[in-house]
Motif scaffolding. Structure first.
Motif, mmCIF file in Angstrom:
data_model
loop_
_atom_site.group_PDB
_atom_site.id
_atom_site.type_symbol
_atom_site.label_atom_id
_atom_site.label_comp_id
_atom_site.label_asym_id
_atom_site.label_seq_id
_atom_site.Cartn_x
_atom_site.Cartn_y
_atom_site.Cartn_z
ATOM 1 N N ARG A 1 48.356 27.035 41.478
ATOM 2 C CA ARG A 1 48.721 26.184 40.355
ATOM 3 C C ARG A 1 49.591 25.055 40.866
ATOM 4 O O ARG A 1 50.116 25.110 41.970
ATOM 5 C CB ARG A 1 49.427 26.972 39.260
ATOM 6 N N PHE A 2 49.746 24.040 40.044
ATOM 7 C CA PHE A 2 50.587 22.906 40.395
ATOM 8 C C PHE A 2 52.017 23.167 39.967
ATOM 9 O O PHE A 2 52.258 23.742 38.916
ATOM 10 C CB PHE A 2 50.098 21.629 39.705
ATOM 11 N N GLN A 3 52.948 22.729 40.793
ATOM 12 C CA GLN A 3 54.346 22.669 40.417
ATOM 13 C C GLN A 3 54.851 21.289 40.799
ATOM 14 O O GLN A 3 54.774 20.903 41.966
ATOM 15 C CB GLN A 3 55.177 23.729 41.132
ATOM 16 N N LEU A 4 55.331 20.582 39.830
ATOM 17 C CA LEU A 4 55.828 19.233 40.030
ATOM 18 C C LEU A 4 57.312 19.312 40.390
ATOM 19 O O LEU A 4 58.085 19.954 39.691
ATOM 20 C CB LEU A 4 55.636 18.444 38.730
ATOM 21 N N ASP B 1 67.360 18.191 48.539
ATOM 22 C CA ASP B 1 67.524 18.860 47.251
ATOM 23 C C ASP B 1 66.335 18.626 46.334
ATOM 24 O O ASP B 1 65.801 17.525 46.258
ATOM 25 C CB ASP B 1 68.774 18.338 46.531
ATOM 26 N N VAL B 2 65.961 19.682 45.623
ATOM 27 C CA VAL B 2 65.005 19.530 44.530
ATOM 28 C C VAL B 2 65.834 19.065 43.337
ATOM 29 O O VAL B 2 66.636 19.817 42.796
ATOM 30 C CB VAL B 2 64.280 20.855 44.204
ATOM 31 N N VAL B 3 65.674 17.801 42.977
ATOM 32 C CA VAL B 3 66.444 17.225 41.887
ATOM 33 C C VAL B 3 65.922 17.734 40.549
ATOM 34 O O VAL B 3 66.681 18.032 39.636
ATOM 35 C CB VAL B 3 66.401 15.681 41.929
ATOM 36 N N LEU B 4 64.610 17.861 40.444
ATOM 37 C CA LEU B 4 64.010 18.345 39.204
ATOM 38 C C LEU B 4 62.733 19.083 39.538
ATOM 39 O O LEU B 4 61.913 18.596 40.311
ATOM 40 C CB LEU B 4 63.714 17.165 38.266
ATOM 41 N N GLY B 5 62.600 20.248 38.973
ATOM 42 C CA GLY B 5 61.415 21.066 39.142
ATOM 43 C C GLY B 5 61.253 21.933 37.911
ATOM 44 O O GLY B 5 61.990 21.765 36.925
ATOM 45 N N PRO B 6 60.335 22.874 37.943
ATOM 46 C CA PRO B 6 60.070 23.692 36.751
ATOM 47 C C PRO B 6 61.296 24.449 36.251
ATOM 48 O O PRO B 6 61.549 24.496 35.045
ATOM 49 C CB PRO B 6 58.984 24.668 37.205
ATOM 50 N N ASP C 1 63.153 23.826 32.678
ATOM 51 C CA ASP C 1 63.304 24.927 31.722
ATOM 52 C C ASP C 1 64.775 25.087 31.317
ATOM 53 O O ASP C 1 65.076 25.346 30.149
ATOM 54 C CB ASP C 1 62.792 26.239 32.316
ATOM 55 N N LEU C 2 65.693 24.920 32.268
ATOM 56 C CA LEU C 2 67.120 25.020 31.961
ATOM 57 C C LEU C 2 67.542 23.908 31.001
ATOM 58 O O LEU C 2 68.249 24.166 30.021
ATOM 59 C CB LEU C 2 67.951 24.962 33.247
ATOM 60 N N LEU C 3 67.097 22.678 31.258
ATOM 61 C CA LEU C 3 67.431 21.584 30.346
ATOM 62 C C LEU C 3 66.908 21.870 28.939
ATOM 63 O O LEU C 3 67.622 21.667 27.947
ATOM 64 C CB LEU C 3 66.857 20.259 30.857
ATOM 65 N N GLU C 4 65.691 22.357 28.847
ATOM 66 C CA GLU C 4 65.105 22.692 27.550
ATOM 67 C C GLU C 4 65.908 23.788 26.845
ATOM 68 O O GLU C 4 66.140 23.720 25.640
ATOM 69 C CB GLU C 4 63.659 23.153 27.748
ATOM 70 N N ALA C 5 66.301 24.802 27.602
ATOM 71 C CA ALA C 5 67.063 25.906 27.019
ATOM 72 C C ALA C 5 68.438 25.431 26.550
ATOM 73 O O ALA C 5 68.923 25.856 25.497
ATOM 74 C CB ALA C 5 67.188 27.049 28.027
#
Length: 131
Positions: free
Chosen positions: A16-19, A26-31, A35-39
């Motif tokens: 699957r894809f993960q953006l 550093d991974v600045v933004l990932g899945p 998800d944390l921002l959404e939560a």
């Protein structure tokens, strides 16, 4: 500032894809960060959001700190005041980052993106083995 945009496959049973948005090491933004921002957006609390995602409060703060360090302004801010007035919220930049990330995820969804579907199909094709 932001050095690359990559898609990676990590430990999943099916490809699957993960953006991921990466800067320096550093991974600045990932899945997980999305998800944390959404939560945080729907719970109004870093503690509740972290708990909902099965991570420690400290880990939640570390993820937020990474985003805040690499982006031009914070994506999450907090208010003091206890359970009645305190909590956490996404800044306008945090809302924009989350919206744009989710939009890119949708564009790459194999259900709607022919190129993504075709690329994944290449991984599913296994060479025939002689009998």
């Amino acid at each position: 500032m932001l050095s690359s945009l990559t898609m990676t496959r990590t430990r999943h049973t099916t490809p699957r894809f993960q953006l991921r948005l990466v800067a320096a090491k550093d991974v600045v933004l990932g899945p997980g960060k999305a998800d944390l921002l959404e939560a945080i957006e729907h719970t109004g609390s870093i503690s509740s959001a972290s708990r909902e995602l099965g991570m420690s409060y400290k880990k939640g703060w570390q993820l937020i700190d990474t985003m805040n360090r690499h982006l031009p302004a914070p994506v999450v801010e907090t208010r003091t005041g206890g359970s009645e007035r305190g909590g956490a919220y996404l800044t306008p930049l945090g809302e924009e980052v989350l919206m744009r990330y989710r939009a890119l995820q949708q564009r790459l969804d194999p259900q709607t993106c022919r190129e993504a579907r075709e690329l994944l199909a290449l991984l599913e094709t296994t060479p025939e083995t002689p009998s």
